[in-house]
Scaffold this active site. Sequence first.
Site, PDB file in Angstrom:
ATOM      1  N   CYS A   1       0.813  -1.228   0.000  1.00  0.00           N
ATOM      2  CA  CYS A   1       0.000   0.000   0.000  1.00  0.00           C
ATOM      3  C   CYS A   1       0.841   1.270   0.000  1.00  0.00           C
ATOM      4  O   CYS A   1       0.491   2.250  -0.660  1.00  0.00           O
ATOM      5  CB  CYS A   1      -0.980   0.001   1.160  1.00  0.00           C
ATOM      6  SG  CYS A   1      -0.220   0.031   2.789  1.00  0.00           S
TER       7      CYS A   1
ATOM      8  N   ASP B   1      -7.629   5.498  -1.939  1.00  0.00           N
ATOM      9  CA  ASP B   1      -7.318   4.308  -1.152  1.00  0.00           C
ATOM     10  C   ASP B   1      -6.717   3.222  -2.036  1.00  0.00           C
ATOM     11  O   ASP B   1      -7.374   2.752  -2.967  1.00  0.00           O
ATOM     12  CB  ASP B   1      -8.604   3.801  -0.496  1.00  0.00           C
ATOM     13  CG  ASP B   1      -8.382   2.639   0.450  1.00  0.00           C
ATOM     14  OD1 ASP B   1      -7.224   2.222   0.615  1.00  0.00           O
ATOM     15  OD2 ASP B   1      -9.369   2.150   1.028  1.00  0.00           O
TER      16      ASP B   1
ATOM     17  N   HIS C   1      -6.103   0.154  -1.219  1.00  0.00           N
ATOM     18  CA  HIS C   1      -6.423  -1.179  -0.716  1.00  0.00           C
ATOM     19  C   HIS C   1      -7.570  -1.846  -1.467  1.00  0.00           C
ATOM     20  O   HIS C   1      -8.534  -2.335  -0.882  1.00  0.00           O
ATOM     21  CB  HIS C   1      -6.751  -1.108   0.775  1.00  0.00           C
ATOM     22  CG  HIS C   1      -5.631  -0.591   1.610  1.00  0.00           C
ATOM     23  ND1 HIS C   1      -5.428   0.759   1.819  1.00  0.00           N
ATOM     24  CD2 HIS C   1      -4.640  -1.233   2.262  1.00  0.00           C
ATOM     25  CE1 HIS C   1      -4.361   0.916   2.581  1.00  0.00           C
ATOM     26  NE2 HIS C   1      -3.860  -0.272   2.860  1.00  0.00           N
TER      27      HIS C   1
END
Length: 439
Positions: free
Chosen positions: A158, A332, A334
């Site tokens: 990430c 994001d 993820h």
Amino acid sequence: MTAADLGRYKRFVQYFWDPEPTNDTASQSPIWCLGKEYPILEKSATSAITDSPPQEGHYLPAQSLPTNEVTTPPDSTVGSLESSSGSQNCDTANADGGWPSAFLDDFEAKIWLTYRSNFPAIAKSQDPKALSAMSLSVRLRSQLVDQGGFTSDTGWGCMIRSGQSLLANALLTLRMGREWRRGVSSNEERKILSLFADDPRAPYSIHKFVEHGASACGKHPGEWFGPSATARCIQALSNSQAKSELRVYITGDGSDVYEDKFMSIAKPNHSDFTPTLILVGTRLGLDKITPVYWEALKYSLQMPQSVGIAGGRPSSSHYFIGVQESDFFYLDPHQTRPALPYKDNVEDYTTEDIDSCHTRRLRRLHIKEMDPSMLIAFLIRDENDWNEWRRAVKEVQGKGVIHVADTDPASYGLGGERDGAIDEVETFDDDDDDTILDA
């Protein structure tokens, strides 16, 4: 269950479990997205008045920043089940949530790089310490699924993806200008995305980040990166380009930026100025961001030179690009998507490939919830930009997170820190930040 049924099911679950934020602030405070201001219209006038255009090259003086804080942090969102096509459908269903459409267009124009799967394998390290450096889930996956090497960065990449997003948007601004929006100069956009393809042939691929992390930063494949290692990888990979259009200055072990050192990178031997990315790695507290830094951190995203913040979320990393009062908007990483392929001819990239690198779905996090370990980035395009940025850094309300000095003491053999530097900002090293910024 068909793919269409599965998509509808995911959006149904997402609607209740991971709702998209709405513009429910009562103060009508403007939104800032990488140096651009988007005023909030009065609700009674929104049906008759279109959104005001962003204010070019303008940002608030530090003294006029909003000081009112919400007492309860708004709901934050973690993870997502959206797909690129599902995102568009969900956007249509939920309208605009009260957000200015110009802001949403700007947000959607930002390059968004996420976890990917089924890319060419990244070889595992033979170092006995490598296995213990992985999280339990990554360790199990490497032993049961990725036995021949890592074909996905889910669970560990990430911070690399946040760093890639930061670098990609710096290049996007440099090549296409801050006003670029989707649907214009699509081939130039494809050229930029091809640099980040999930393939060892791409200069800024996850393969290249992992390779340099292993050789120079002590990071094994499958191990979490921190802001410091990510910054060093960005600098090294940019420097490795034969005709680099972008140079990189990193602050190293502190938040001090030195003009003499910066200029030696931006215009070595008094040559023409080359656009330079400043990466400030810092830690603004122990477990949470110390309140004295809040205004300075918010202000950093209001500067026209801002290209965002990578990091800043407990147990994960995000790419923050906007702020409204004390809420930060982020992309994001993820979400695992199929690998972005490498194409010799960028015109071969499909619409689906390109769409997977953008989203219109907003995510919001209160500053109280942010992790203090982060990488703050600014793009300096010329000497006038440098002078304006340096001036703006001095105008920050509260305690500054960045300090600019004329000369680096180390350049003259003094070897000392600027007086008060240690007391002002607690910086990080990789051993510390990687325990905080998991994947």
